[in-house]
Write an enzyme that holds these catalytic residues in place. Sequence first.
Site: not given
Length: 316
Positions: A2, A51-52, A54, A76-78, A101, A289
């Site tokens: 985020c 926000r992303l 998750i 922002n984080g986990e 969280d 890749v």
Amino acid sequence: MCGIAGIVPSRDLDPAQLERWVRQMCQSMVHRGPDDEGVFIAPDIGIGVRRLAIMDIENGGQPMYSSDGRHTVVFNGEIYNYVALREELQRQGCHFATNCDTEVVLRLFEVGGIDGFQKLEGMFGVAVWDQAEKRLTIARDWLGQKSVYWTRCQFGWAFASEIKALLVLPGVQRRMDLTALSHYMSLRYLPGEQTFFDGIHKLPAAHALEVTRSGVRPLRLWTPKYEPKSAGDEAAVLDELDSLLNKVVSEHLMSDVPLGAFLSGGIDSSLMVAYAARASKEPLRTFSVGVDDESQSELPWARRVRGRYKTRHIET
């Protein structure tokens, strides 16, 4: 991932103008959070987030507020131990409205202030506004996995997950810090709070910054401890390492959306895929890749890992 940003004015500002600046900062970080945007504006603060989604996709929107309205958080984080922390807080009488969280981080701050962050295991850049104290607390995780930058601007103090979000503000200059450049050329990294931009600072890992209208106060949250090394033989050390890697990788798999892993074919990514594939309830998605020169390509090694762990593999 985020993007968080905010402004603490040193003088009274037009709320509409403050909101425009915060939204401009957030818009510069849409790539960090394509799913949602939220802002909180009050006479002494403006904070925002991209926000992303998750965890708890439906209910985990930000900014998030305490039930009494005193505290507001952008995150922002986990946090990998948030389930255990949530259960601990519930035993203390805390009630939760979400299953993410971010709310655990907010409740920890409500209960124990900045000392509550000592219990966090994970990566984070977080900002909490205390309406009663008129104070913003910004904190960064122990190893600095999540970035936080801040600057003194013509109307107060500002922070963001990326430097370019600060550069949209009037009066913040794109001026090279020549001392920082010299350090980078010598050391290949920037020590301390330095960035390439004069007047823009990074919040060091394991540090916090308390911001009020009158100024800023830095705080150290954590210092590494150099404990005695493992004393067992090689087999015991390998067993301990295997157990730790299995635990850590499993903790990183918490998500309400599909997960994937970059698989280069090297030792580290192959190990991570091995542990993740064992812990995953469905085939793990992997991505590789390659290069045109087959003698330099690791795709053959990635394919061997893919075959062993039956991953859903995409390569290019």
